[in-house]
Design a protein around this motif. Structure first.
Motif, PDB file in Angstrom:
ATOM      1  N   SER A   1       0.831  -1.200   0.000  1.00 35.70           N
ATOM      2  CA  SER A   1       0.000   0.000   0.000  1.00 35.70           C
ATOM      3  C   SER A   1       0.875   1.264   0.000  1.00 35.70           C
ATOM      4  CB  SER A   1      -0.909  -0.006   1.234  1.00 35.70           C
ATOM      5  OG  SER A   1      -1.330   1.308   1.513  1.00 35.70           O
ATOM      6  N   VAL A   2       0.695   2.076  -1.034  1.00 36.12           N
ATOM      7  CA  VAL A   2       1.487   3.303  -1.129  1.00 36.12           C
ATOM      8  C   VAL A   2       1.232   4.190   0.090  1.00 36.12           C
ATOM      9  CG1 VAL A   2       1.783   5.445  -2.445  1.00 36.12           C
ATOM     10  CG2 VAL A   2       1.582   3.264  -3.647  1.00 36.12           C
ATOM     11  N   GLY A   3      -0.042   4.377   0.440  1.00 37.08           N
ATOM     12  CA  GLY A   3      -0.399   5.258   1.563  1.00 37.08           C
ATOM     13  C   GLY A   3       0.198   4.764   2.877  1.00 37.08           C
ATOM     14  N   ALA A   4       0.077   3.454   3.140  1.00 37.95           N
ATOM     15  CA  ALA A   4       0.618   2.910   4.390  1.00 37.95           C
ATOM     16  C   ALA A   4       2.140   3.050   4.418  1.00 37.95           C
ATOM     17  CB  ALA A   4       0.211   1.442   4.543  1.00 37.95           C
ATOM     18  N   SER A   5       2.760   2.990   3.253  1.00 40.67           N
ATOM     19  CA  SER A   5       4.228   3.106   3.218  1.00 40.67           C
ATOM     20  C   SER A   5       4.673   4.524   3.559  1.00 40.67           C
ATOM     21  CB  SER A   5       4.782   2.677   1.854  1.00 40.67           C
ATOM     22  OG  SER A   5       4.698   3.715   0.889  1.00 40.67           O
TER      23      SER A   5
END
Ligand code: NAD
Ligand code: UFG
Length: 335
Positions: free
Chosen positions: A85-89
């Protein structure tokens, strides 16, 4: 062959594991189930008529990895395990460097130690970064813009360095564009945890009544209808791409990078139309401002994979939407 598949209980790994079983390979799945369910493995067995061996194991556990790979005399490994997940990263970068980079490093150390030098790695079109103009060819400049993308590029770099140091390695780095769809049986598919950020799973949530409407992020991009365009690729085409890459590695050493995409850009509104058509339902949406970090257009130049692997993505956007909807209708609460 005896093939290990890390992350084989997940969305893409489960489809590829099934394809490998159907090709007659012995498949050993290593997955910590942090983002998947072991029920996907039962479904694979049902479809293949035989089972993969499964270990609920973390790729960062070198001792366990060593034991499993040795015990099964594994000849090649497909490495899907990781966080995506881009956002979680962005909010928790260290867990991305830990799972994706440190996990891959430990895995590679064990592979080297065991003389197991045949590997396929799941990379992402996100390594191209937002400055590039689509279509992206494999030699385009690499400049990811988030920790997830950095983690993918770091692993790619480790693999290139390894191949440069030792000519016995056989490595295929596959850069996926936007995977979509499900197995046509409706038995395996993508099961998002929590509220999805990506277009396809969110649209499916709207179709099935879980969310009231799709929020379309951006209507003023320099694209034919103003919404963002992407290269959606059917997960069944991705699967056959892995089988083709594995075949190619049998007679080509070194490190090879391939885009896996169709090369055909579709807009958000194209996806809405396709879902409405295949489901016979309305997909209500609202037009909102652009989502920060999004690019107008991302799609592949797929020619290298087509030439070198004798493979081509064949399934249409409508097939992706129909198969994804079929899976969602049959599994409204996931596995
Ligand atoms: P997924 O989350 O469904 O599958 C990943 C699997 O890896 C999961 O089953 C999870 O439990 C497992 N896993 C995670 N960390 C692990 C660890 N430390 N040890 C053991 N298992 C672990 O994701 P997916 O969509 O199937 O993606 C597979 C790969 O493809 C990932 O590496 C992802 O980054 C890459 N990729 C995915 C997309 C996409 O849009 N789905 C696009 C480009 C690249
Ligand atoms: N979109 C919406 N509404 C939503 C979700 C998405 O309008 O609810 C739009 C986006 O703005 C974009 C398009 O739909 O124009 C596709 O968005 P996705 O989130 O589905 O996919 P992205 O291309 O943004 O991201 C995907 C993967 C990332 C990967 C990236 C680059 O999710 O992991 O491709 O390869 F990094």
């Amino acid at each position: 062959m005896r093939i290990a598949v890390t992350g084989g209980a997940g969305y893409i790994g489960s489809h590829v594991a099934l394809a490998l079983l159907q090709e007659g390979h012995e498949v050993i799945i290593i997955d910590n189930l942090s983002n998947s369910s072991a029920l996907s493995l039962q479904r694979i067995s049902l479809l293949a008529g035989r089972s993969a061996v499964f270990y609920q194991t973390d790729i960062r556990d070198s001792e366990a990895l060593r034991r499993i790979l040795r015990q099964h005399q594994v000849e090649a490994l497909l490495h899907f395990a990781g966080l995506k997940s881009v956002g979680a990263s962005v909010s928790d970068p260290l867990s991305y460097y830990d799972n994706n980079v440190q996990g891959s490093l430990r895995l590679l150390q064990v592979l080297q130690e065991l003389d197991l030098r045949q590997l396929i790695f799941s990379s992402s079109a996100t390594v191209y970064g937002p400055q590039q103009a689509a279509p992206f060819a494999e030699d385009a400049a690499l400049a990811p813009s988030n920790p997830y993308g950095h983690s993918k590029l770091m692993v790619e770099q480790m693999l290139r360095d390894l191949c440069a140091a030792d000519a016995r390695w056989r490595v295929a780095i596959l850069r996926y564009f936007n995977p979509a769809g499900a197995h046509p049986s409706g038995l395996i598919g993508e099961v998002p945890r929590g509220i999805p950020n990506n277009l396809m799973p969110y649209a499916l949530g709207v179709l099935s009544g879980r969310y009231p409407q799709l929020r379309i992020f951006g209507q003023d991009y320099p694209t034919p209808d103003g919404t963002g365009v992407r290269d959606y690729i059917h997960v069944m085409d991705l699967s056959s791409g892995h089988v083709a890459a594995l075949r190619q590695l049998q007679h080509r050493a070194g490190c090879h990078v391939f885009n896996l995409g169709t090369g055909r850009p579709y807009s958000v509104l194209d996806v809405v139309d396709a879902f409405q058509k295949v489901s016979g339902r309305a997909l209500p949406y609202v037009l909102l401002p652009r989502r920060p970090g999004d690019v107008a257009a991302s799609y592949a130049d797929p020619r290298l994979a087509e030439q070198a692997l004798a493979w081509r993505a064949e399934r249409s956007l409508e097939m992706m939407c129909a198969d994804a909807w079929n899976f969602t209708e049959h599994n409204p609460d996931g596995y």
